[in-house]
Scaffold this motif. Structure first.
Motif, short mmCIF file in Angstrom:
data_model
loop_
_atom_site.label_atom_id
_atom_site.label_comp_id
_atom_site.label_asym_id
_atom_site.label_seq_id
_atom_site.Cartn_x
_atom_site.Cartn_y
_atom_site.Cartn_z
N THR A 1 -47.18 -88.04 -50.37
CA THR A 1 -47.25 -87.10 -49.30
C THR A 1 -48.99 -86.75 -49.15
O THR A 1 -49.47 -85.91 -48.77
N TRP B 1 -42.23 -83.47 -52.13
CA TRP B 1 -43.60 -83.11 -52.11
C TRP B 1 -44.19 -83.56 -53.30
O TRP B 1 -45.11 -82.94 -54.20
N PRO C 1 -47.01 -78.27 -50.94
CA PRO C 1 -45.53 -78.18 -50.14
C PRO C 1 -45.86 -77.35 -48.95
O PRO C 1 -46.45 -76.31 -48.85
#
Length: 291
Positions: free
Chosen positions: A145, A122, A150
């Protein structure tokens, strides 16, 4: 394409050009692919033993499903992974063990138990992770990401150039890890197929993976049975293995060094063949036309 950097996971060293297979070992009840197949300790240990026998170099042990699902706090994540890592470390002292977590507290406990690598899926969300890796002389994966928190999925993800954005973000994370004290040969980058990306983005990442390899940082890819493969070919999760192996071969040819996979034996054959075709590995048996 750059594949000439040594990789070091604490006391375990791999030479330049080596292709490593990372086996996924989920200590979860709800993972998208195996749906809790290795939730029990016995079945998880069987998975570990089998993966190593099939040629896995790294075991990636995780206690939280990557995507949305049941809430798992740090205490529960520790309960799912740390004692198991301790057992695996004693059972297989020479294998590289990775903890798949974005939480610094979990990573520290895992490294104390014998893990060698933090697989931060993440993107540095917990900014203390790099310091933990440095404190334990461990390796770390720096991931792109798209700025997501997350366990959240992409919604209308947009980039002017997804590859340029990935390079900017993950090389920045790599430099931050180095500044925190992580050894240069223990830093890995991951463009993170599907994370913060739609299918078009993940296909472009795959097509231009050589640009990430050319940054000089070793590249990890996790394409195994991912949604971008399923959407491209309109296939359910259970029928994506051939597509996974095709994408794995392309990524290996483009310079990826580590391949995070569900099907270890098949992936091992793919990356070994790619290395042989490239001329960096001799065939194991050559009699055709010679006798």
């Amino acid at each position: 394409m750059t594949t000439d950097r040594q990789l070091r996971f604490r006391d375990k060293v791999y030479e330049p050009g080596s292709q490593l297979v990372m086996a996924i070992v989920n200590r979860t009840t709800d993972s998208f692919y195996d749906h809790g197949a290795t939730w029990s300790t016995d079945r998880a240990l069987h998975r570990v033993d089998e993966a190593i026998s099939q040629g896995a170099d790294i075991l990636d042990i995780g206690g939280v499903k990557a995507g949305p699902g049941e809430a798992v706090d740090a205490e529960e994540e520790i309960r799912r992974t740390i004692d198991f890592i301790d057992v695996v470390r004693r059972r297989h002292p020479d294998v590289v063990i990775s903890i798949d977590t974005w939480r610094a507290a979990v990573a520290a406990r895992a490294l104390e138990a014998g893990a060698d690598l933090i697989n931060d899926a993440w993107g540095g969300f917990d900014q203390d992770l790099a310091g933990v890796a440095a404190d334990y002389d461990a390796a770390i994966v720096c991931t792109h990401t798209g700025g997501l928190r997350p366990r959240t999925g992409p919604v209308r993800a947009e980039y002017d150039d997804v590859v340029a954005d990935a390079i900017k973000i993950i090389t920045g994370l790599a430099e931050r890890a180095r500044a925190a004290g992580v050894a240069e040969d223990s830093i890995i980058i991951d463009p993170a197929h599907d994370f913060g990306k739609n299918t078009w983005h993940s296909l472009e990442i795959t097509r231009r993976l050589d640009e990430l390899a050319d940054t000089g940082w070793p590249v990890l890819v996790s394409v195994s049975n991912k949604d971008f493969l399923g959407e491209t070919l309109d296939l359910p999760v259970a029928r994506r293995v051939p597509a996974t192996l095709a994408a794995t071969a392309i990524c290996a040819w483009q310079g990826a060094r580590i391949h995070r996979v569900h099907q270890v034996a098949e992936a091992r054959q793919v990356v070994d063949l790619v290395v042989a075709i490239r001329g960096d590995r001799d065939p194991l048996r050559t009699v055709r036309g010679l006798v």
